[in-house]
Design an enzyme around this catalytic site. Structure first.
Site, PDB file in Angstrom:
ATOM      1  N   ASP A 176       0.880  -1.152   0.000  1.00 51.50           N
ATOM      2  CA  ASP A 176       0.000   0.000   0.000  1.00 51.50           C
ATOM      3  C   ASP A 176       0.925   1.210   0.000  1.00 51.50           C
ATOM      4  OD1 ASP A 176      -1.391   1.785   2.680  1.00 51.50           O
ATOM      5  OD2 ASP A 176      -2.218   1.776   0.668  1.00 51.50           O
ATOM      6  N   ASP A 199      -0.137   5.176   0.840  1.00 52.75           N
ATOM      7  CA  ASP A 199      -0.414   6.174   1.867  1.00 52.75           C
ATOM      8  C   ASP A 199      -0.473   5.526   3.247  1.00 52.75           C
ATOM      9  OD1 ASP A 199      -2.460   7.570  -0.581  1.00 52.75           O
ATOM     10  OD2 ASP A 199      -0.704   8.562   0.240  1.00 52.75           O
TER      11      ASP A 199
END
Ligand code: XBP
Ligand code: MG
Length: 258
Positions: free
Chosen positions: A9, A11
């Site tokens: 991922d 953020d």
């Protein structure tokens, strides 16, 4: 090795970017003459919705404007988000969000071991390119064979779609991969796609319910940012190595979705 690829991922996982996102939203509101100003407390709540455009729509709904005004504001969502993305990417390109501890090291270990790399993120490719370029150099974009992000899928996290897309791009079964996440939406998305999932929360997600995470650590750790206490015990040392991750992954029960 049982692990063939690592899927990150962005953020909150690769870098703690949400404060820069929040400030970019507020700057975009000013640019568009909107008297909105998201506080950190308000933004933490709004982060329960994945996707900047979707978050804006939820916020507009929460204002309960008159129908005509609501329609006008909803028509502005793309415009506002476009401005936010431009402002965000500029600030990130200037080094606005440093990498989280252990990310560069573990990516280096994975590349040295011949593992493949992927990204599964809600944010736009422009934002990811700005971050990767600023922190690793422009050529690092090519390190990530699978770049699954933004609006390429209809359903955003917690739906599994973006991870399923990344697995499809890697042509690998979930059982051969490990996901890295920071939020409950991300955890649910990765688990629903059948992935062994490592979660490293941030200040924005530390209150989330991370039951179901295969490994929950404050960070991946580094020699200069050593893990301590329970985290060090779980990681088998002051930082999580690829060898330790391989051990944990190989010993983990396979999920039905894998
Ligand atoms: C987290 C998100 C994103 C960002 C803002 O993404 O939910 O919406 O908060 O980015 P990730 P956009 O899956 O990487 O944790 O405004 O580009 O959506
Ligand atoms: Mg995240």
């Amino acid at each position: 090795m049982s692990i063939k690829a690592l899927i990150f991922d962005v953020d909150g996982t690769i870098a703690d970017t949400e404060e820069t996102h929040r400030q970019a939203f507020n700057a975009a509101f000013l640019e568009h003459g909107l008297a909105w100003d998201w506080s950190r407390r308000e933004y933490a709540e709004l982060l329960r919705t994945s996707g900047g455009k979707e978050r804006l729509e939820v916020y507009i709904d929460s204002l309960q404007p008159e129908p005509q005004e609501k329609a006008r504001l909803m028509r502005m969502v793309q415009l506002i988000h476009g401005s936010k993305t431009r402002i965000y990417a500029e600030r990130i390109a200037e080094g606005g969000a440093p990498l989280r501890p252990g990310v560069a090291r573990l990516i280096g270990e994975a590349r040295a071991a011949g593992l493949r790399l992927g990204i599964a993120s809600t944010t736009t490719s422009a934002n990811i390119a700005a971050l990767i370029g600023a922190q690793f150099g422009a050529e690092a974009w090519n390190w990530f064979e699978a770049m699954a992000c933004g609006d390429v899928v209809a359903n955003k996290k917690p739906a599994p779609d973006i991870y399923t897309r990344a697995l499809g791009m890697l042509r690998l079964p979930a059982a051969d991969c490990v996901a890295f996440e920071d939020s409950v939406n991300g955890l649910k998305s990765a688990k629903a796609a059948g992935l062994y999932t490592v979660v490293t929360p941030t200040v924005w997600s530390e209150g989330h319910d991370f039951r179901g995470a295969d490994l929950l650590l404050g960070s991946l750790g580094d020699p200069q940012a050593p893990l301590q206490g329970e985290d060090a015990k779980l990681a088998g040392g002051t930082f999580l190595t690829l060898a330790r991750l391989e051990q944990l992954h190989a010993a983990a029960p396979r999920s039905a979705a894998a």
